[in-house]
Design an enzyme around this catalytic site. Structure first.
Site, PDB file in Angstrom:
ATOM      1  N   ASN A 183       0.815  -1.224   0.000  1.00 38.24           N
ATOM      2  CA  ASN A 183       0.000   0.000   0.000  1.00 38.24           C
ATOM      3  C   ASN A 183       0.845   1.269   0.000  1.00 38.24           C
ATOM      4  O   ASN A 183       0.325   2.354  -0.265  1.00 38.24           O
ATOM      5  CB  ASN A 183      -0.849   0.077   1.282  1.00 38.24           C
ATOM      6  CG  ASN A 183      -2.061  -0.807   1.207  1.00 38.24           C
ATOM      7  OD1 ASN A 183      -2.264  -1.476   0.212  1.00 38.24           O
ATOM      8  ND2 ASN A 183      -2.849  -0.825   2.264  1.00 38.24           N
ATOM      9  N   LYS A 184       2.111   1.148   0.372  1.00 38.33           N
ATOM     10  CA  LYS A 184       2.897   2.353   0.653  1.00 38.33           C
ATOM     11  C   LYS A 184       3.334   3.062  -0.627  1.00 38.33           C
ATOM     12  O   LYS A 184       3.237   2.514  -1.720  1.00 38.33           O
ATOM     13  CB  LYS A 184       4.122   1.984   1.508  1.00 38.33           C
ATOM     14  CG  LYS A 184       3.749   1.311   2.829  1.00 38.33           C
ATOM     15  CD  LYS A 184       2.875   2.189   3.696  1.00 38.33           C
ATOM     16  CE  LYS A 184       2.579   1.619   5.066  1.00 38.33           C
ATOM     17  NZ  LYS A 184       1.614   0.513   5.076  1.00 38.33           N
ATOM     18  N   ASN A 185       3.838   4.287  -0.463  1.00 42.10           N
ATOM     19  CA  ASN A 185       4.202   5.091  -1.647  1.00 42.10           C
ATOM     20  C   ASN A 185       5.338   4.453  -2.438  1.00 42.10           C
ATOM     21  O   ASN A 185       5.492   4.709  -3.629  1.00 42.10           O
ATOM     22  CB  ASN A 185       4.582   6.515  -1.223  1.00 42.10           C
ATOM     23  CG  ASN A 185       3.381   7.276  -0.690  1.00 42.10           C
ATOM     24  OD1 ASN A 185       2.400   6.666  -0.257  1.00 42.10           O
ATOM     25  ND2 ASN A 185       3.434   8.593  -0.723  1.00 42.10           N
TER      26      ASN A 185
END
Ligand SMILES: Cc1ncc(COP(=O)(O)O)c(C=O)c1O
Length: 374
Positions: A183-185
């Site tokens: 989910n992270k950038n």
């Protein structure tokens, strides 16, 4: 019917997929040259002359960062009541006590007056969380830490590429922990990293992430701590290197999408908007406290209606004391009014680099319909 729009989705380019193929064919797939390259690339990306060590996930990295700080039984660590459970769980795993503190409704960041009031003679550390990619008030955090000789472990799981007053999170400060969950950038599938300044503590982290082993030049080794195993693989590091090439572009796109949300949802038209921050906000997530009414009484109804329209809404997060573990630790309902309200009402709107501005418009129109018509 348009394609289903999830609240998040990773973007992995074909070049990265091809490079992962090369690593898989290379004969070396666990920790090796790609991890070293990724750590070097992260060091250069963050700047500030920092040391960066990768981990299998931020959860393990946070735990070992606290070990480096000497946190253990009898100690207290200040943690926001609104964060992912891992931030507080790792404190408990070390036999220490997470002392929870409420957050601001819009920034969702530690309320510093309450953090100040929570300091006791047992307090050893504070864990600001840069939730949703918005930097916490680090001047205030480090001032408090300086005054009481506390260590700071920044939970920057959601803040790779975030700037605080123009400086990258992780380019300064005490121990700063990133997550590379999908989910992270920036993702490595699963993964994490610690950025720190002290070479001796960096050496300790290396020992803690791999069985407590120190290797000798003659090929033998010593084991000095009963440590666990947190080493990132070269396959994962290769994904991370591919992601890093795009990170600033991804974050720029996230800012554009967030700006469109602000235009569309101006003046809290459909609910309480998040704090806007400045140009350093990396917009890991865009959250809203929707305006529920008799037309749409609760979050469950809203999520179902949006799902029927092909749009996924996330929930980030419930307050920690809405979980059995923390409620039973002496934090009954009502302890943290803001965090608990966020926990009951919040939704996460779709936001990821492959989205178009028209997707934001579609989400806002659907929100309007779902909140305001039966
Ligand atoms: C604020 C926060 N802390 C810690 C973590 C744990 O990260 P990981 O999944 O890499 O262990 C996450 C991941 O969602 C997070 O959002």
């Amino acid at each position: 019917m348009s394609e289903y729009l999830p609240f998040t989705r990773p973007t992995i380019d074909e070049q990265t997929i091809a490079e992962v193929g090369e690593v898989l064919r290379s004969g070396w797939i666990t920790t090796g040259p790609k991890v070293a390259e990724f750590e070097q690339a992260l060091t250069e990306y963050l700047g500030g002359g920092r040391l960066v060590r990768t981990f299998l996930h931020a959860t393990g990295a946070l735990e070992e960062a606290l070990v480096v700080c000497g946190i253990g039984p009898g100690h207290e660590v200040i943690v926001p009541a609104m964060t992912f459970a891992a931030t507080a769980n790792v404190v408990l795993r070390l036999g220490a006590k997470p002392v929870l503190v409420d957050v601001d409704l819009r920034s969702r960041s530690l309320l510093m007056d309450q953090a100040t009031a929570a300091v006791t003679p047992k307090t050893r550390a504070i864990m600001p969380v840069h939730l949703n990619g918005l930097a916490a008030d680090l001047d205030a955090v480090y001032a408090l830490a300086g005054k009481h000789h506390l260590r700071v472990v920044e939970d920057a799981a959601q803040a790779i590429g975030t700037l605080y007053k123009g400086r990258k999170i992780g380019s300064f400060g005490d121990l700063v922990v990133f997550s590379f969950h999908p989910n992270k950038n920036l993702t490595t599938i699963e993964g994490g990293a610690v950025s720190l300044a002290d070479p001796d503590e960096t050496r300790t982290l290396e020992i803690l992430r791999f069985h407590g082993i120190t290797k000798h030049a003659d090929g033998t080794m010593d084991v000095t701590r009963p440590a666990s195993k947190h080493n990132l693989t070269d396959v994962a590091a290769c994904v991370g290197l591919g992601q890093l090439r795009h990170l600033d572009g991804f974050n720029q796109k996230r800012r554009q999408l967030a700006n469109r949300y602000f235009e569309m949802l101006a003046d809290d038209r459909l609910g309480v908007l998040p704090a806007r921050g400045d140009a350093g906000h990396s917009w890991h997530m865009f959250t809203l406290l929707p305006r529920y009414s008799s037309a749409c009484p609760d979050r469950n109804t809203l999520r179902q209606r949006m799902h029927q329209r092909g749009i996924g809404l996330g929930i980030h997060y419930q307050a920690l004391n809405q979980f059995t573990l923390y409620k039973n630790m002496g934090y009954p309902e009502g302890s943290f009014p803001n965090a608990e309200r966020i926990g009951r009402e919040t939704v996460t709107l779709p936001l990821f680099p492959a989205m178009q501005l028209s997707d934001v418009e579609r989400v806002c129109e659907a929100l309007d319909q779902c909140l305001n018509s039966r």
